[in-house]
Design a protein around this motif. Structure first.
Motif: not given
Length: 199
Positions: A77-93
């Motif tokens: 599902g790609g990047f989570d749009p609920n995350i504005f900035l930071y930690y998006e890569e942790m969530d994706l991985c």
């Protein structure tokens, strides 16, 4: 074939090797430090600065340089749009791992990363965004109880620091206002010009 994402060795502006990956956050590791995240005597959160060596599987790679398998990115599902900035890569991985993919550090290749290039430096606003994103990701992947416990731990931490610095007092107030994680995020005030995006 199971590789979902990969990153090279990150280098600072002076050519020194810097951290390129880390371990998944837990409530314990954030409150008590990375010593709780040791695995088989090795601290996952302290990667070797060496640019020599071979690729290795890691928990998550830093988002300043990521190559992601397209079908894997689409599958989770790609990047989570609920995350504005930071930690998006942790969530994706984290989601890649749950889908059966692994993330890799490839130190044979390197690139220069000029820190804070997009943010212009660490400010109270960015610090708050980082905390809100952290709470959100922990709640999302570790459960609502862990997310709430982490939120309370942050309140306690900043309450202890508040008497000594006005910055900590302001962050404490912001965290109180953000009792529901991300309620104060700048994401809620952003808009997207879809005409530009679609071009």
């Amino acid at each position: 074939p199971s590789a979902g994402a990969i990153t090279p060795q990150h280098m600072d502006g002076e050519g020194n090797a810097i951290r390129s990956y880390s371990h998944f956050d837990t409530l314990g590791s954030r409150i008590f430090g990375n010593w709780l995240s040791r695995s088989s005597g090795k601290e996952q959160g302290a990667p070797s600065p060496s640019i020599a060596g071979s690729a290795q599987s890691v928990d998550f790679i830093f988002g300043s340089f990521m190559l992601v398998r397209r079908d894997a990115f689409s599958q989770v599902g790609g990047f989570d749009p609920n995350i504005f900035l930071y930690y998006e890569e942790m969530d994706l991985c984290f989601r890649l791992k749950n889908a059966g993919y692994s993330s890799h550090f490839f130190p044979v290749v390197s690139f220069f990363h000029l820190g804070n290039g997009s943010s212009g430096g660490v400010t109270e606003v960015l610090r708050l965004e980082s905390l809100l994103s952290m709470i959100y990701v922990i709640r999302k992947h570790r459960g609502a109880l862990s997310g709430f416990a982490f939120f309370l731990a942050l309140l306690f931490q900043f309450a202890l620091k508040a008497p000594f610095k006005s910055r900590n007092r302001r962050l404490l107030i912001c965290l109180f206002k953000a009792a529901i994680p991300q309620a104060c995020s700048h994401r809620l005030s952003q808009s997207c010009n879809f005409d530009v995006v679609n071009r």
